[in-house]
Design a protein around this motif. Structure first.
Motif: not given
Length: 263
Positions: A165-171, A173-178, A226-231
């Protein structure tokens, strides 16, 4: 509820029944029929993730459920409170029809039987009942909502899953990050994210309408998580040998799990 519906307005044309017909079939031997066996690969990964109650908690949120419930079959015995969050109304209606057991709902029984077979569990009818009982809510969700927990009327969840889903709706790469960062706010500290994405795809289709897709490499997806706080980021990659005849132009899929940092 505020929502940037114009960002994903093309999904107003999404045909749920066409999508289900084209993507969810069973072979005569009872194995899901899918290109390069991606569906058995996905269901087996989900089985391993939830096997034996490896993940703790009771509340699971599935972001971008679509019209399908196959990715929740293995979770049902361990998470009695499941929320399906989905942007498209037609998709939400398909899930609700199945939960209510309506005659024109998609038949997921073969998939439930298959997953129970993977788990060594013969009582698939009981799993069907457990999953219907576990799906407590089917709600609207825009992954760009500024305050997702408030919009979904719930605090952080023990597990948040998002399958293709997240990859499919992102406009881009920056949008995917957000979007990944936004969805991460739904996972409680110490909780688990399950993320499945297409790799290096530019478009896909529901059988009638073509939808754009952001080109994402596995390394980029891992770093965004990882940048979103996951380990403890772990993944399994399915590389396609050929995409001939496929309604999508990527190179494979990534199945990723990660734990939300408690710090």
């Amino acid at each position: 509820m505020a929502s940037e519906q114009t960002e994903t307005s093309s999904y107003d044309n999404f045909n749920a029944k066409s999508y289900l017909k084209n993507n969810y079939r069973m072979r005569p031997d009872g194995i899901p029929d899918s290109h390069e066996d991606w569906m058995p690969w996905l269901l087996n990964n989900l089985k391993d993730t939830f096997a034996g109650g490896k993940l703790s908690g009771e509340r699971l949120l599935d972001v971008g459920t679509g019209p399908a419930i196959h990715n929740l079959i293995s979770a049902a015995p361990y998470f009695p409170n499941i929320t399906c969050a989905e942007f498209c109304q037609e998709n939400r209606e398909e899930v609700e029809k199945w939960v209510r057991g309506e005659n024109d709902a998609f038949d997921w029984d073969p998939f439930i039987k298959y997953v129970c077979g993977l788990e060594g569990e013969g009582a698939w009818e009981a799993r069907q009942v457990a999953l219907r009982d576990a799906i407590q809510q089917v709600v609207f969700c825009d992954v760009r909502e500024e305050n997702l927990p408030e919009a979904l009327n719930g605090g952080p969840y023990d597990v948040v899953s998002s399958i293709f889903t997240l990859c499919g709706v992102a406009k881009d790469k920056a949008d995917f990050d957000g979007i990944v960062s936004n969805v991460s706010s739904l996972v409680k500290p110490g909780g688990t994210l399950i993320l499945v994405c297409d790799l290096e795809a530019t478009h896909y289709t529901d059988g009638k309408v073509s939808f754009p897709h952001t080109y994402l490499e596995a390394s980029y997806i891992r770093q965004a998580v990882r940048n979103s706080g996951f380990v403890d980021v772990k993944d399994d990659i399915l590389v396609f040998r050929s995409i001939e005849g496929l309604n999508w132009d990527g190179t494979g899929y990534i199945y990723l799990t990660a734990r939300k940092s408690s710090e």
